[in-house]
Enzyme design. Structure first.
Site, PDB file in Angstrom:
ATOM      1  N   ARG A 183       0.867  -1.344   0.173  1.00  0.00           N
ATOM      2  CA  ARG A 183       0.077   0.089   0.039  1.00  0.00           C
ATOM      3  C   ARG A 183       0.975   1.463   0.070  1.00  0.00           C
ATOM      4  NH1 ARG A 183      -2.756  -3.989   0.049  1.00  0.00           N
ATOM      5  NH2 ARG A 183      -1.875  -3.976  -1.943  1.00  0.00           N
ATOM      6  N   CYS A 215     -10.109  -0.772   4.151  1.00  0.00           N
ATOM      7  CA  CYS A 215      -9.523  -1.076   5.796  1.00  0.00           C
ATOM      8  C   CYS A 215      -8.954  -0.039   6.458  1.00  0.00           C
ATOM      9  CB  CYS A 215      -8.442  -2.091   5.486  1.00  0.00           C
ATOM     10  SG  CYS A 215      -8.938  -3.754   4.913  1.00  0.00           S
ATOM     11  N   GLU A 217      -4.389   2.537   7.408  1.00  0.00           N
ATOM     12  CA  GLU A 217      -3.972   2.474   5.917  1.00  0.00           C
ATOM     13  C   GLU A 217      -4.728   3.722   5.452  1.00  0.00           C
ATOM     14  OE1 GLU A 217      -4.321  -1.087   4.192  1.00  0.00           O
ATOM     15  OE2 GLU A 217      -5.555  -0.445   2.403  1.00  0.00           O
TER      16      GLU A 217
HETATM   17  C1  LIG Z   1     -15.088  -0.927   0.094  1.00  0.00           C
HETATM   18  C2  LIG Z   1     -13.684  -0.691  -0.205  1.00  0.00           C
HETATM   19  C3  LIG Z   1     -13.045  -1.952  -0.157  1.00  0.00           C
HETATM   20  C4  LIG Z   1     -11.454  -1.597  -0.422  1.00  0.00           C
HETATM   21  N1  LIG Z   1     -10.747  -2.577  -0.629  1.00  0.00           N
HETATM   22  C5  LIG Z   1      -9.543  -2.401  -0.818  1.00  0.00           C
HETATM   23  C6  LIG Z   1      -8.568  -3.563  -1.295  1.00  0.00           C
HETATM   24  O1  LIG Z   1      -8.832  -4.727  -1.419  1.00  0.00           O
HETATM   25  N2  LIG Z   1      -7.295  -3.154  -1.636  1.00  0.00           N
HETATM   26  C7  LIG Z   1      -6.852  -1.828  -1.620  1.00  0.00           C
HETATM   27  O2  LIG Z   1      -5.791  -1.626  -1.828  1.00  0.00           O
HETATM   28  N3  LIG Z   1      -7.575  -0.966  -1.295  1.00  0.00           N
HETATM   29  C8  LIG Z   1      -8.828  -0.892  -1.195  1.00  0.00           C
HETATM   30  N4  LIG Z   1      -9.693   0.003  -0.873  1.00  0.00           N
HETATM   31  C9  LIG Z   1      -8.984   1.357  -0.369  1.00  0.00           C
HETATM   32  C10 LIG Z   1      -9.019   2.168  -1.625  1.00  0.00           C
HETATM   33  O3  LIG Z   1     -10.069   1.874  -2.746  1.00  0.00           O
HETATM   34  C11 LIG Z   1      -7.679   1.952  -2.467  1.00  0.00           C
HETATM   35  O4  LIG Z   1      -6.663   2.581  -1.687  1.00  0.00           O
HETATM   36  C12 LIG Z   1      -7.882   2.920  -3.834  1.00  0.00           C
HETATM   37  O5  LIG Z   1      -6.546   2.739  -4.606  1.00  0.00           O
HETATM   38  C13 LIG Z   1      -7.954   4.295  -3.845  1.00  0.00           C
HETATM   39  O6  LIG Z   1      -7.929   5.078  -4.932  1.00  0.00           O
HETATM   40  P1  LIG Z   1      -8.796   6.554  -5.076  1.00  0.00           P
HETATM   41  O7  LIG Z   1      -8.931   6.973  -6.780  1.00  0.00           O
HETATM   42  O8  LIG Z   1     -10.185   6.478  -4.633  1.00  0.00           O
HETATM   43  O9  LIG Z   1      -7.894   7.419  -4.422  1.00  0.00           O
HETATM   44  P2  LIG Z   1      -8.001   8.354  -3.229  1.00  0.00           P
HETATM   45  O10 LIG Z   1      -8.652   7.768  -2.040  1.00  0.00           O
HETATM   46  O11 LIG Z   1      -8.940   9.488  -3.761  1.00  0.00           O
HETATM   47  O12 LIG Z   1      -6.773   8.887  -2.711  1.00  0.00           O
HETATM   48  C14 LIG Z   1      -5.926   8.053  -2.040  1.00  0.00           C
HETATM   49  C15 LIG Z   1      -4.618   8.529  -1.907  1.00  0.00           C
HETATM   50  O13 LIG Z   1      -4.099   8.393  -3.320  1.00  0.00           O
HETATM   51  C16 LIG Z   1      -3.713   9.802  -3.631  1.00  0.00           C
HETATM   52  N5  LIG Z   1      -4.134  10.109  -5.086  1.00  0.00           N
HETATM   53  C17 LIG Z   1      -5.130   9.795  -5.847  1.00  0.00           C
HETATM   54  N6  LIG Z   1      -5.075  10.125  -6.873  1.00  0.00           N
HETATM   55  C18 LIG Z   1      -3.889  10.433  -7.133  1.00  0.00           C
HETATM   56  C19 LIG Z   1      -3.017  10.943  -8.287  1.00  0.00           C
HETATM   57  N7  LIG Z   1      -3.679  11.020  -9.546  1.00  0.00           N
HETATM   58  N8  LIG Z   1      -1.770  11.034  -8.448  1.00  0.00           N
HETATM   59  C20 LIG Z   1      -1.062  10.997  -7.030  1.00  0.00           C
HETATM   60  N9  LIG Z   1      -1.727  10.737  -5.615  1.00  0.00           N
HETATM   61  C21 LIG Z   1      -3.280  10.314  -6.071  1.00  0.00           C
HETATM   62  C22 LIG Z   1      -4.624  10.834  -2.674  1.00  0.00           C
HETATM   63  O14 LIG Z   1      -3.797  12.002  -2.549  1.00  0.00           O
HETATM   64  C23 LIG Z   1      -4.462  10.043  -1.500  1.00  0.00           C
HETATM   65  O15 LIG Z   1      -3.427  10.416  -0.664  1.00  0.00           O
HETATM   66  C24 LIG Z   1     -10.905  -0.060  -0.339  1.00  0.00           C
HETATM   67  C25 LIG Z   1     -12.005   0.976  -0.260  1.00  0.00           C
HETATM   68  C26 LIG Z   1     -13.190   0.595  -0.241  1.00  0.00           C
HETATM   69  C27 LIG Z   1     -14.047   1.805   0.101  1.00  0.00           C
END
Ligand SMILES: Cc1cc2nc3c(=O)[nH]c(=O)nc-3n(C[C@H](O)[C@H](O)[C@H](O)COP(=O)(O)OP(=O)(O)OC[C@H]3O[C@@H](n4cnc5c(N)ncnc54)[C@H](O)[C@@H]3O)c2cc1C
Length: 283
Positions: free
Chosen positions: A158, A206, A276
């Site tokens: 992560r 998580c 996380e």
């Molecule tokens: C129901 C549920 C289940 C999940 N299961 C998992 C799982 O199995 N495994 C897992 O790894 N995660 C899981 N997650 C967490 C999450 O979905 C992941 O971490 C995902 O990759 C976040 O992507 P996002 O686009 O929503 O990023 P955001 O939540 O918008 O951002 C997360 C971080 O990334 C940064 N960021 C976002 N976009 C960019 C960009 N373009 N450039 C630089 N930095 C950026 C943000 O500034 C922030 O620091 C889960 C979440 C939910 C709600």
């Protein structure tokens, strides 16, 4: 553009406003925003689907760069795929599957953008995003467009070295697959996750990282915390490492619940959990 609360831009549904939110449509637009922030000393943050975020009730200072309009995607028959940072991972999976490509089991079961998944090296039992990435195009802190090789992304649990950059495009290399078998496997993973996680309730996935050799969810469960609530925030009854918003939760509720979980696990197991979920604070 002045903005309403960030709660509407996160899957957990809590958090106050940003001073400004921008929606760059091109890589050059995105670079110009970062350069403007650098020149004026304004902090900026990248926002994808907001699925790994807990935003403070006071919101955040500076500029939130929402990547949702960076959504170009191209799929080549040799398995090379280029996707804008704002492409939803569900769209990436569908488009690559249409091209006979697979290898994205790691992205099943949660909402994310390509940029957020790269930055977080999202995944779990079924692999990690970084393993499928060849290179990342990003804007560095000075506003320059740079290409970062997968090796230099230093993908870990992560984690990546992309934290101080704005990811604008990701290059993947995906394997050709038997699409029918792959589709079946994706549905099986989805079914398995839906049985073990509260996928239909608002959450940020998580809350805590798994400590080496242990499961944060199991430690929280063993500490007797499933169902524990503070205001509108509750430890899921389905999975101990998820906090769900059962309606009207404030960020302070979630933060207090996180402290309660951390303290209870420390007392019962001696292990100190680390979050996380990313916490955005105004300060
Ligand atoms: C129901 C549920 C289940 C999940 N299961 C998992 C799982 O199995 N495994 C897992 O790894 N995660 C899981 N997650 C967490 C999450 O979905 C992941 O971490 C995902 O990759 C976040 O992507 P996002 O686009 O929503 O990023 P955001 O939540 O918008 O951002 C997360 C971080 O990334 C940064 N960021 C976002 N976009 C960019 C960009 N373009 N450039 C630089 N930095 C950026 C943000 O500034 C922030 O620091 C889960 C979440 C939910 C709600």
């Amino acid at each position: 553009m002045m903005l309403a609360a960030l709660s509407g831009w996160t899957t957990l549904g809590v958090g106050g406003p940003a001073d400004e939110m921008v929606f760059p449509e091109t890589v050059d637009d995105a670079a110009a925003v970062v350069r403007r922030c650098a020149a004026s000393g304004l902090p900026w943050r990248a926002l994808g689907k907001g699925s790994n975020l807990l935003v403070d009730d006071a919101g955040v200072r500076g500029v939130v760069i929402n990547t949702q309009r960076l959504r170009d995607i191209s799929v080549a028959p040799d398995g090379r795929v280029r996707a804008g940072a704002g492409v939803a991972t569900s769209v990436l999976m569908r488009r690559t599957m249409d091209g006979g490509l697979g290898g994205l089991e790691c992205l099943v079961g949660y909402p994310a953008t390509v940029g957020g998944a790269a930055r977080m090296n999202a995944g779990g039992r079924w692999g990690e995003t970084g393993a499928r990435i060849e290179d990342v195009v990003a804007i560095d802190a000075a506003g320059e467009i740079v290409t970062v090789s997968a090796a230099d992304c230093a993908f870990g649990y992560r984690h990546s070295a992309l934290g101080r950059m704005l990811v604008v495009e990701v290059g993947f290399r995906l394997p050709q697959v038997d699409v029918a078998a792959y589709r079946l496997r994706i549905s099986e993973i989805h079914r398995e996750k839906a049985a073990a996680q509260p996928l239909k309730e608002p959450s940020a996935g998580c809350v805590f990282r798994n400590p080496v050799g242990a499961s944060a969810g199991r430690l929280i469960d063993q500490a007797g915390l499933k169902g524990r609530a503070v205001g509108g925030a509750m430890v899921s009854n389905v999975h101990g490492n998820f906090i769900v918003n059962r309606g009207g939760a404030a960020a302070t509720d979630v933060l207090r619940l996180i402290d309660t979980m951390r303290e209870a696990v420390l007392r019962s197991s001696g292990i100190e959990l680390r979050t996380e979920v990313e916490i955005w604070r105004r300060g």
